[in-house]
Design a protein around this motif. Structure first.
Motif, short mmCIF file in Angstrom:
data_model
loop_
_atom_site.label_atom_id
_atom_site.label_comp_id
_atom_site.label_asym_id
_atom_site.label_seq_id
_atom_site.Cartn_x
_atom_site.Cartn_y
_atom_site.Cartn_z
N TYR A 98 0.82 -1.21 0.00
CA TYR A 98 0.00 0.00 0.00
C TYR A 98 0.86 1.27 0.00
O TYR A 98 2.00 1.26 0.45
CB TYR A 98 -0.91 0.03 1.22
CG TYR A 98 -2.06 -0.94 1.15
CD1 TYR A 98 -3.08 -0.78 0.21
CD2 TYR A 98 -2.14 -2.02 2.03
CE1 TYR A 98 -4.14 -1.66 0.15
CE2 TYR A 98 -3.20 -2.91 1.97
CZ TYR A 98 -4.20 -2.73 1.03
OH TYR A 98 -5.25 -3.60 0.96
N TRP A 141 -3.52 1.95 -9.38
CA TRP A 141 -3.71 0.68 -8.70
C TRP A 141 -3.07 -0.42 -9.54
O TRP A 141 -2.79 -0.20 -10.73
CB TRP A 141 -5.21 0.40 -8.49
CG TRP A 141 -5.87 1.43 -7.64
CD1 TRP A 141 -6.77 2.38 -8.04
CD2 TRP A 141 -5.66 1.65 -6.24
NE1 TRP A 141 -7.13 3.18 -6.98
CE2 TRP A 141 -6.47 2.75 -5.86
CE3 TRP A 141 -4.88 1.02 -5.27
CZ2 TRP A 141 -6.49 3.24 -4.56
CZ3 TRP A 141 -4.90 1.50 -3.98
CH2 TRP A 141 -5.70 2.58 -3.62
N SER A 155 -11.31 6.24 1.63
CA SER A 155 -10.39 5.58 2.57
C SER A 155 -10.40 6.27 3.92
O SER A 155 -10.42 5.62 4.98
CB SER A 155 -8.97 5.56 2.00
OG SER A 155 -8.90 4.85 0.80
N LEU A 206 -6.91 3.20 -0.08
CA LEU A 206 -7.43 1.92 -0.54
C LEU A 206 -8.29 2.13 -1.79
O LEU A 206 -8.86 3.21 -1.99
CB LEU A 206 -8.27 1.26 0.56
CG LEU A 206 -7.59 1.09 1.92
CD1 LEU A 206 -8.55 0.44 2.91
CD2 LEU A 206 -6.33 0.25 1.79
N ALA A 233 -3.85 -3.41 -4.51
CA ALA A 233 -3.10 -2.34 -3.84
C ALA A 233 -2.39 -1.49 -4.88
O ALA A 233 -2.61 -1.62 -6.09
CB ALA A 233 -2.12 -2.94 -2.83
N SER A 234 -1.49 -0.62 -4.40
CA SER A 234 -0.85 0.36 -5.29
C SER A 234 0.66 0.42 -5.12
O SER A 234 1.32 1.20 -5.80
CB SER A 234 -1.42 1.76 -5.00
OG SER A 234 -1.17 2.12 -3.64
N ARG A 238 3.16 -6.86 -4.59
CA ARG A 238 1.81 -7.44 -4.56
C ARG A 238 1.90 -8.80 -3.86
O ARG A 238 2.97 -9.41 -3.79
CB ARG A 238 1.23 -7.61 -5.97
CG ARG A 238 2.01 -8.58 -6.84
CD ARG A 238 1.21 -8.98 -8.09
NE ARG A 238 0.84 -7.85 -8.89
CZ ARG A 238 1.54 -7.39 -9.92
NH1 ARG A 238 2.70 -7.97 -10.25
NH2 ARG A 238 1.13 -6.35 -10.62
#
Length: 626
Positions: A98, A141, A155, A206, A233-234, A238
């Protein structure tokens, strides 16, 4: 109207329009000049170290090789990937996937200096009544969808809806709104809180569209519930795979949108980061010795001295290294639950401090490596109350003189000192004296109150290794008629009992930054005393403490912040809320020798694994290359 007159009229109108335009232009320029300027970075006090033209931070190796795997450990298992779910045990390493709006560097004294990640810039007025963040148009994302202002707003709203702690922390945020150009404005209920413009930038963002969508089975996702569905997520990693309660693996995102950001260059160098979960620290360390994971942070001074005589450590395959810790403070203590009548008299709590012989335990158990905590900000030096109050600190304390113990003004705080049988006996005699003043008496070897009720309590803990410290303390208390029963539970049960205040006494730690602020309300403020999941574990309710916390939060500059923090520290100490234990001013680490780190390490952290990398040549010598 004649042609001449028309020309004259047009000339007059043109002059008037030009005059008006000039007036509007000058006014507009004045208003623009009054608008706060957009910043690439911001500092709580002073200026950020790195300018807008910086390509990377000084402490990283911008040419660090990418590749390899690092294995880390966690304790207690996990059953949840949802960072906002009120229940469940979060998986380790979720911070890798994140991003937040902004993020701190690791080498600035003012660790509240923050640089853009999802936000490319921010600005706020001189009175700190609002802050705006402008999104980086490249932010994506991991499904390729752009990160939007609505993601940020959603978020934030979900965080304060689902977390009482977040709601309390951000209670002064009165409004969040989207403005044109990918801008989000946070407005504040009151001006002057210089920390709020910074702290709202730390919120994890998020993906609204993903959480409001459905999973592979067609079930609607619910942000309020735990889940083991790998989240969208970003960040630079991952989730690759997992086995609940045992292991979670993250892989580096090859097309990560933020790869070239100055805050990211030279970081996140491992292709794979693997977390392995163990039931307790003893089992974990045996696994480390066997090479099941790579990096071990040693919290026990005794273990540091005694437990590293194994083959891999002797032949250099495992390396021990200490890193100076200047970036944080702490209070670690035996914490009595002040909500219980037996602990509400400060003389009782001070008596319990006199019964704790730190010096003897430190010599016998820890080889003298630990230091006694004499401050709620131990290890920060600048923020610790020292000597007698003077200058700005004294001025601040004068505002609460009638609400605090008189010793605040007359006596520097020090803990009782043991270390010999003579000192220990003298300390126990002082403890008995204090207990008698509090209405207790020794009868048939038991310390009882006026109603004949014995003074006893349960010490709750989760780490079997803590008994080395607890048993001598238990014996000292027994010598003055106090019964301390030891109760060990597993980590999930321990967390639940502490959060629900279902304990009599336990050992707890409060971490402190070098720039204290709003979090102090959550630690010591009256409003958080009876709120589950707050960090006011002890249950402190004190109007003077509340006033001093506000002085910290609304400090106008670094000088006032330091003075207010020292004043707060001094008042907390002289109320004897806890029995301070010990700390180390170094981080003691051991690692399998497969990794490199920058020569110019950041001053405030060793930064593993973020700024480290896999070293293939070292791995070949160590064995187990991957």
């Amino acid at each position: 109207m004649t042609l001449a007159r028309k020309a004259s009229f047009r000339a007059l109108m043109t002059a008037a329009v030009m005059t008006m335009a000039c007036w509007q232009m000058s006014g507009g320029q004045a208003r623009a000049a009054e608008e706060p300027q957009w910043r690439h970075a911001t500092a709580l006090t002073g200026e950020p170290r790195y300018g807008a033209d910086a390509t990377h931070f000084n402490y990283v190796n911008p040419d660090a090789p990418k590749g390899g795997t690092v294995k880390l450990s966690s304790i207690g298992g996990f059953d949840n990937f949802n960072v906002l779910a009120p229940r469940g045990n979060l998986a380790p390493g979720l911070g890798l996937i994140y991003e937040s709006l902004m993020e701190s560097s690791l080498d600035e004294y003012d660790i509240s200096s923050m640089y853009g990640v999802i936000a490319e810039a921010m600005r706020y007025p001189d009175d700190y009544s609002w802050v705006e963040y402008r999104l980086n148009p490249k932010a994506r994302w991991q499904d390729g969808t752009p990160i939007t202002a609505q993601d940020v707003i959603w978020s934030f709203e979900k965080a304060i809806e689902l977390s009482p702690q977040q709601k309390f922390y951000y209670k002064d945020v009165s409004k969040v709104e989207e403005l044109p150009g990918g801008v989000i404005r946070f407005s504040f209920a009151s001006a002057g809180n210089r920390e709020l413009p910074h702290t709202v930038g730390q919120i994890l963002v998020l993906p609204k569209h993903w959480w409001e969508g459905t999973d592979a089975r067609g079930n609607k996702r619910d942000i309020s519930r735990t889940t083991l569905e790998p989240p969208l997520a970003s960040g630079p990693y991952r989730m690759k795979s997992f086995v609940a309660n045992r292991e979670v693996v993250y892989e580096r995102v090859q097309d990560y949108w933020g790869e070239d950001l100055p805050i990211r260059l030279g970081t996140n160098n491992f292709d794979e980061v693997r977390y392995i979960s163990f039931l307790d620290r003893t089992v974990a360390f045996e696994a480390f010795k066997g090479g099941q994971y790579d990096f071990h942070l040693e919290n026990s001074a005794s273990a540091w001295l005694k437990n590293y005589d194994f083959p891999a450590a002797r032949d250099g395959r495992v390396v021990k290294e200490e890193f100076i810790d200047h970036g944080s403070g702490r209070m670690q203590a035996f914490v009595p639950n002040l909500r219980l009548k037996k602990f509400q008299d400060p003389r009782v709590r001070l008596a319990l401090n006199y019964a704790y012989d730190f010096e003897t335990s430190n010599t016998i158990i820890s080889g003298g490596l630990n230091k006694r905590i004499n401050s709620y900000f131990a290890g920060t030096d600048e923020l610790e109350a020292k000597g007698l109050p003077e200058g700005k600190e004294l001025e601040i304390l004068e505002t609460v003189r009638d609400e605090v113990p008189p010793e605040v003004f007359t006596t520097p705080y020090v803990n009782p000192v043991g270390g010999s049988s003579e000192k220990a006996r003298a300390n126990l005699r002082e403890a008995v004296k204090l207990l008698r003043e509090a209405g207790y008496s020794l009868q048939n070897g038991r310390m009882v109150d006026a109603q004949g009720t014995p003074l006893s309590f349960e010490m709750l803990y989760f780490d079997q290794g803590a008994e080395r410290t607890l048993l001598p303390y238990q014996q000292n208390l027994r010598d003055i008629g106090i019964t301390m029963t030891l109760r060990v539970v597993d980590m999930p049960q321990y967390i639940n009992r502490v959060n629900s205040r279902d304990f009599e006494m336990t050992t707890l730690v409060w971490g402190q930054s070098l720039s204290p602020g709003n979090e102090q309300r959550n630690m010591w403020g009256s409003e958080s005393a009876d709120r589950e999941n707050s960090q006011n574990y002890a249950g402190i309710r004190n109007p003077a403490v509340d006033k001093l916390i506000d002085r910290v939060i609304f400090a106008k500059d670094r000088e006032e912040l330091v003075a207010a923090t020292r004043a707060l520290d001094r008042v907390l100490l002289w109320n004897h809320y806890v029995i301070p234990q010990f700390y180390a001013d170094v981080d003691r680490t051991a690692r399998w020798n497969r990794f490199g780190h920058p020569d110019n390490m950041p001053e405030f952290t060793y930064g593993f694994p973020t700024i480290w990398w896999y070293d293939a040549s070292l791995a070949a010598k160590t064995g187990g290359a991957r």
